[in-house]
Design a protein around this motif. Structure first.
Motif, PDB file in Angstrom:
ATOM      1  N   THR A  45       0.836  -1.198   0.000  1.00 45.96           N
ATOM      2  CA  THR A  45       0.000   0.000   0.000  1.00 45.96           C
ATOM      3  C   THR A  45       0.874   1.253   0.000  1.00 45.96           C
ATOM      4  OG1 THR A  45      -1.835  -1.092   1.131  1.00 45.96           O
ATOM      5  CG2 THR A  45      -1.730   1.304   1.293  1.00 45.96           C
ATOM      6  N   ARG A  56      -5.010   7.381   0.574  1.00 45.79           N
ATOM      7  CA  ARG A  56      -5.867   6.375   1.188  1.00 45.79           C
ATOM      8  C   ARG A  56      -7.237   7.013   1.437  1.00 45.79           C
ATOM      9  NH1 ARG A  56      -2.236   2.625   4.865  1.00 45.79           N
ATOM     10  NH2 ARG A  56      -0.165   3.190   4.142  1.00 45.79           N
ATOM     11  N   ILE A  81      -6.999  -2.016   2.434  1.00 48.39           N
ATOM     12  CA  ILE A  81      -6.991  -0.566   2.254  1.00 48.39           C
ATOM     13  C   ILE A  81      -7.595  -0.207   0.896  1.00 48.39           C
ATOM     14  CG2 ILE A  81      -5.537   1.495   2.188  1.00 48.39           C
ATOM     15  CD1 ILE A  81      -5.561   0.041   4.884  1.00 48.39           C
ATOM     16  N   LEU A  83      -7.616   2.746  -1.896  1.00 43.25           N
ATOM     17  CA  LEU A  83      -6.949   3.946  -2.387  1.00 43.25           C
ATOM     18  C   LEU A  83      -7.866   4.673  -3.369  1.00 43.25           C
ATOM     19  CD1 LEU A  83      -3.351   2.513  -2.963  1.00 43.25           C
ATOM     20  CD2 LEU A  83      -4.225   3.749  -0.970  1.00 43.25           C
TER      21      LEU A  83
END
Length: 266
Positions: A45, A56, A81, A83
């Motif tokens: 990430t 993010r 996560i 993005l």
């Protein structure tokens, strides 16, 4: 950082960039070493944030539906996560060439109006601004989906995107546990479910995520979009036919299509 963690991260990053699957990575880590799996995901990430200048914007909770857990052979949720280049409006058409093994699932997504510095349920509920219908676009960097919890966590919980619907319901306006969802492939129903399938209530997934995020010192922030987990089953995302999730309680619908003719990786 151990060389093996960096190696696995490099292998998964290359698999994503080149769209070439790799073997499962669980055999390279000690059994149950979730901390290393999350470290691998975080390395990649950070790499995408730095190299592609991405922000993010949210997180996803996966493996919240007992049916999905049984199918995946796990007994706990995981998270990944989101993005900014992973968020799309309803009706999006994505190229098949951007995926290795595309799948799709329908969920409810929560958007926060405050930072979440407590995982107390009352604090979690007070921090939620609104709820939207959503489809998660799923992909994995492995030869197949026979993943352990270590494999999926290291691969950002298999998250490749989120498609959001147009309807925003203020949190608390309706009982999310009773929201019904039917996912159609064209006119054919492929899966259905009800909100309480998700950890006995979708907000429980957000509470789990808040607690987990605080434990690793990465608290949930205002403005984040949070996917709570699949209401029905995860299904194969076939090309050239719209997949539409239709919801009860005034949530409307959200759809996405995978295009076989677009040969460009986008």
């Amino acid at each position: 950082m151990s060389p093996i963690i960096q190696k696995i991260a490099d292998d998964l990053y290359a698999a994503r960039q080149n769209l070439t699957p790799i073997d499962h990575i669980r055999h390279q880590l000690p059994g149950g070493d979730l901390a290393s799996a999350y470290a691998i995901s975080e390395i990649n990430t950070q790499r995408r944030v730095q190299e592609q200048k991405l922000r993010r914007v949210g997180r996803k909770v996966g493996l919240t539906n007992p049916m999905v857990q049984r199918k995946a052979g796990v007994d706990q949720p995981d998270y990944g996560i989101i993005l900014e280049d992973m968020v799309f409006p309803g009706g999006v058409v994505r190229p098949r060439s951007a995926f290795i093994k595309p799948k799709i699932e329908a969920e409810l997504a929560f958007v926060l109006k405050e930072d979440l510095l407590s995982s107390d349920l009352a604090a979690v509920e007070a921090a939620i601004d609104y709820v939207v219908p959503a489809i998660e676009l799923v992909d994995c960097r492995y030869h197949n989906y026979g993943m352990s919890i270590l494999d999926t966590v290291a691969d950002n919980a298999a998250c490749e995107g989120v498609v959001t619907g147009a309807v925003r319901k203020p949190y608390g306006e309706i009982d999310l546990n009773e929201v019904e969802m039917i996912l159609y492939r064209g006119d054919e129903e492929v899966t259905r479910g009800i909100g309480r399938n998700v950890l006995a209530g979708p907000v429980n997934a957000i509470q789990w995520l808040a607690e987990t995020s605080l434990r690793i010192n990465k608290p949930l922030r205002a403005g984040e979009i949070l996917l709570s987990g699949s209401i029905g089953m995860i299904v194969d995302w076939e090309t050239d036919v719209p997949y539409t999730a239709v919801y009860s309680h005034g949530f409307g619908s959200v759809s996405a299509t995978l295009d076989s003719k677009d040969l460009h990786h986008a």
